[in-house]
Design an enzyme around this catalytic site. Structure first.
Site, PDB file in Angstrom:
ATOM      1  N   ASP A  73       1.175  -1.136  -0.246  1.00 18.14           N
ATOM      2  CA  ASP A  73       0.063   0.022   0.159  1.00 18.14           C
ATOM      3  C   ASP A  73       0.333   1.764   0.257  1.00 18.14           C
ATOM      4  O   ASP A  73       0.347   2.269   0.251  1.00 18.14           O
ATOM      5  CB  ASP A  73      -0.818  -0.275   1.404  1.00 18.14           C
ATOM      6  CG  ASP A  73      -1.654  -1.281   1.077  1.00 18.14           C
ATOM      7  OD1 ASP A  73      -2.103  -1.477   0.341  1.00 18.14           O
ATOM      8  OD2 ASP A  73      -1.713  -1.774   2.077  1.00 18.14           O
ATOM      9  N   LYS A  75       1.468   2.223  -5.192  1.00 16.70           N
ATOM     10  CA  LYS A  75       1.983   1.493  -6.529  1.00 16.70           C
ATOM     11  C   LYS A  75       1.945   1.935  -8.003  1.00 16.70           C
ATOM     12  O   LYS A  75       2.062   1.885  -8.670  1.00 16.70           O
ATOM     13  CB  LYS A  75       2.807   0.083  -6.098  1.00 16.70           C
ATOM     14  CG  LYS A  75       3.365  -0.730  -4.761  1.00 16.70           C
ATOM     15  CD  LYS A  75       3.232  -1.799  -4.790  1.00 16.70           C
ATOM     16  CE  LYS A  75       2.405  -2.376  -4.199  1.00 16.70           C
ATOM     17  NZ  LYS A  75       2.155  -2.086  -2.949  1.00 16.70           N
ATOM     18  N   GLY A  88      -4.958  -3.743  -3.270  1.00 17.55           N
ATOM     19  CA  GLY A  88      -5.400  -3.385  -4.156  1.00 17.55           C
ATOM     20  C   GLY A  88      -5.003  -2.097  -4.401  1.00 17.55           C
ATOM     21  O   GLY A  88      -4.152  -1.591  -3.732  1.00 17.55           O
ATOM     22  N   HIS A  89      -4.481  -2.107  -5.422  1.00 20.69           N
ATOM     23  CA  HIS A  89      -3.626  -0.581  -5.685  1.00 20.69           C
ATOM     24  C   HIS A  89      -4.957   1.068  -6.970  1.00 20.69           C
ATOM     25  O   HIS A  89      -5.931   0.341  -8.031  1.00 20.69           O
ATOM     26  CB  HIS A  89      -2.985  -1.144  -7.200  1.00 20.69           C
ATOM     27  CG  HIS A  89      -2.179  -2.328  -7.065  1.00 20.69           C
ATOM     28  ND1 HIS A  89      -0.831  -2.800  -7.904  1.00 20.69           N
ATOM     29  CD2 HIS A  89      -1.963  -2.519  -5.783  1.00 20.69           C
ATOM     30  CE1 HIS A  89      -0.440  -3.734  -6.852  1.00 20.69           C
ATOM     31  NE2 HIS A  89      -1.060  -3.970  -5.476  1.00 20.69           N
ATOM     32  N   GLN A 146       1.581  -6.229  -3.093  1.00 22.00           N
ATOM     33  CA  GLN A 146       2.281  -6.504  -1.668  1.00 22.00           C
ATOM     34  C   GLN A 146       3.614  -5.472  -1.469  1.00 22.00           C
ATOM     35  O   GLN A 146       3.888  -4.267  -2.521  1.00 22.00           O
ATOM     36  CB  GLN A 146       3.080  -8.205  -1.427  1.00 22.00           C
ATOM     37  CG  GLN A 146       1.663  -8.936  -1.069  1.00 22.00           C
ATOM     38  CD  GLN A 146       0.764  -8.801  -2.683  1.00 22.00           C
ATOM     39  OE1 GLN A 146       1.216  -9.795  -3.387  1.00 22.00           O
ATOM     40  NE2 GLN A 146      -0.680  -8.797  -3.192  1.00 22.00           N
TER      41      GLN A 146
END
Ligand code: GDP
Ligand code: IMO
Ligand code: MG
Length: 423
Positions: A13, A16, A40-41, A222
């Site tokens: 988080d 990225k 979750g990007h 990650q």
């Protein structure tokens, strides 16, 4: 650049998604190399926010081809729903998304095993997306791959063998009820027509693209400290987010890589359990969480927050071979009078300057801080290094100096245009 790797340098988080989206302007291909829908990007375009879990963050640039590599574990239900959401938002997907025929599938039993295991053994605080169990099957050589979706008989045979075994585990070890083999076969046999158009040998595609001089961004999910080999084991994910994972997860040679960008949040966060030396369980941590909107993009869980950890970052830069860093969320620190950076750890009886990955040792250390003055002004509109107040510039310089890395980008807000490039 032939291949530029964008790697999370902390516990995930870091931003990225924003950095990959922004850099996609200068690329041809964006390829995800590990993880799954645990990621979750977030990509913000104007006032619109999109959260991507499996699809690479280059998707919002029409000229980019997005690749999901062999190292990713794919939940076909999640993939199809993400494709549908993008289409609904007006993003063209056809011809722009390629999925490796060798990527492994996440099945309902993986998600169930992930959840029940978390209830009955030491909790890692997983996302419950079936990631660990899917990588177990891959390593066990019993996994089912994307290409198997195209052969209905073969899929039925492999699913039957897998579910028979999982049913034994579910009922006898965890006291759960059996899964319905026929129902799962029927549901997943239906994916062949939906997914066929995306499937290819992405390693061959990427190597051909390299031969044509195309520019590839390898997008990590990650972060390095969640790496199954180099992170804070066992409180890690089950793949290799570190830069080395890009080669195995995409089938490209190490010689193709010429740039490794570490994405680094200006402070630290972590979701799930495990050691976190600079965690602030007080009002300051709460303030970072509130100002930084630190809630998981996948599960909505509050993220644990704390000061920047230079000891951890130096380690991360070493195992990743980071060539330069992108510092994100600097604006979140706007209102703080003082900002701390952890420069060493105090362990019982000694001072540590290097990062111990052993979770027990890391749990016992006390951070040693260097304190820097805050800038107490709004930097969200800064567009150049000169626009930043002197104390903000000094903080960024200190991060580079203390961690021994070169700062390349500074992000002062979630949007593309809120990014400053340093020379
Ligand atoms: P990722 O998993 O590394 O892609 O990061 P996430 O998307 O999970 O979390 C990063 C969050 O911070 C998202 O909500 C982004 O929109 C947001 N973000 C990224 N860069 C900045 C920044 O420089 N400032 C602020 N305030 N938010 C940012
Ligand atoms: P992005 O790509 C932050 C964490 C989970 C848990 C551990 C193992 O958005 O940075 P898993 O479901 O992978 O077996 O969970 O890893 N985790 C993440 N934390 N960002 C992520 O992804 C994460 N993906 C997994 O919270 O501690
Ligand atoms: Mg995220």
């Amino acid at each position: 650049m032939p291949v530029q790797i964008i790697v999370g340098a902390q516990w995930g988080d870091e931003g990225k998604g924003k950095v990959v989206d922004m850099l996609s302007e200068r690329a041809d291909i964006v390829a995800r190399y590990q993880g799954g829908a645990n990621a979750g990007h977030t990509v913000c375009i104007g006032d619109k926010q999109y959260i991507l879990h499996l699809i690479p963050s280059g998707m919002f640039h029409e000229n980019i081809t997005c690749v999901i590599g062999n190292g990713v574990v794919i939940d076909p239900v999640a993939l199809m729903s993400e494709i549908a959401q993008l289409r609904q938002a007006g993003v063209s997907v056809t011809g722009r998304l390629l999925v490796s025929h060798n990527a492994h599938l996440i099945m309902p039993y993986h998600k169930l095993l992930d959840t029940v295991r978390e209830q009955t053994s030491d909790r890692i605080g997983t996302t419950g997306r079936g990631i660990g169990p899917a990588y177990i099957d891959k390593a066990m050589r019993s996994g089912i791959r994307i290409v198997d979706l195209l052969d209905r008989d073969e899929l039925a045979r492999k699913l039957t063998a897998n579910i028979n075994e999982k049913n034994q585990i579910l009922t006898k070890v965890y006291g759960e009820s059996k899964l319905d083999i026929e129902a799962i076969i029927a549901e997943y046999q239906d994916f062949d027509k939906q997914i066929d158009e995306y499937i290819t040998d992405t390693s061959v595609y990427l190597n051909a693209a390299l031969g044509e001089g195309k520019r590839i961004i390898a997008e990590g999910a990650q972060g390095a400290l969640l790496d199954v080999d180099h992170g804070t084991y066992p409180f890690v994910t089950s793949s290799n987010p570190t830069s080395g994972g890009a080669c195995t997860g995409l089938g490209i040679p190490p010689t193709a890589i010429n740039d490794i960008v570490g994405v680094v949040k200006a402070y630290s966060t972590r979701v799930g359990n495990g050691p976190f030396p600079t965690e602030l369980k007080d009002a300051t941590g709460e303030r970072l969480r509130t100002i930084g909107h630190e809630f998981g993009a996948t599960t909505g869980r509050p993220r644990r927050c704390g000061w920047f950890d230079a000891v951890a970052l130096k380690y991360s830069a070493m195992v990743n071979g980071i060539t330069r860093i992108a510092v994100t969320k600097l604006d979140v620190l706007d209102e703080f009078d003082e900002i701390k950076v952890c420069v060493a750890y105090e362990a019982p009886g000694k001072r540590l300057r290097s990062f111990p990955t052993d979770a027990k040792t890391l749990e016992s250390v006390r951070p040693v801080y260097e304190t820097l003055p805050g800038w107490r002004s709004d930097i969200a509109g800064a567009t150049s290094h000169d626009d930043l107040p002197p104390n903000a510039r000094a903080y960024v310089e200190a991060l580079g100096r203390i961690t021994g890395t070169k700062v390349w980008l500074v992000s002062v807000g979630p949007r593309r245009d809120q990014t400053i490039t340093l020379s």
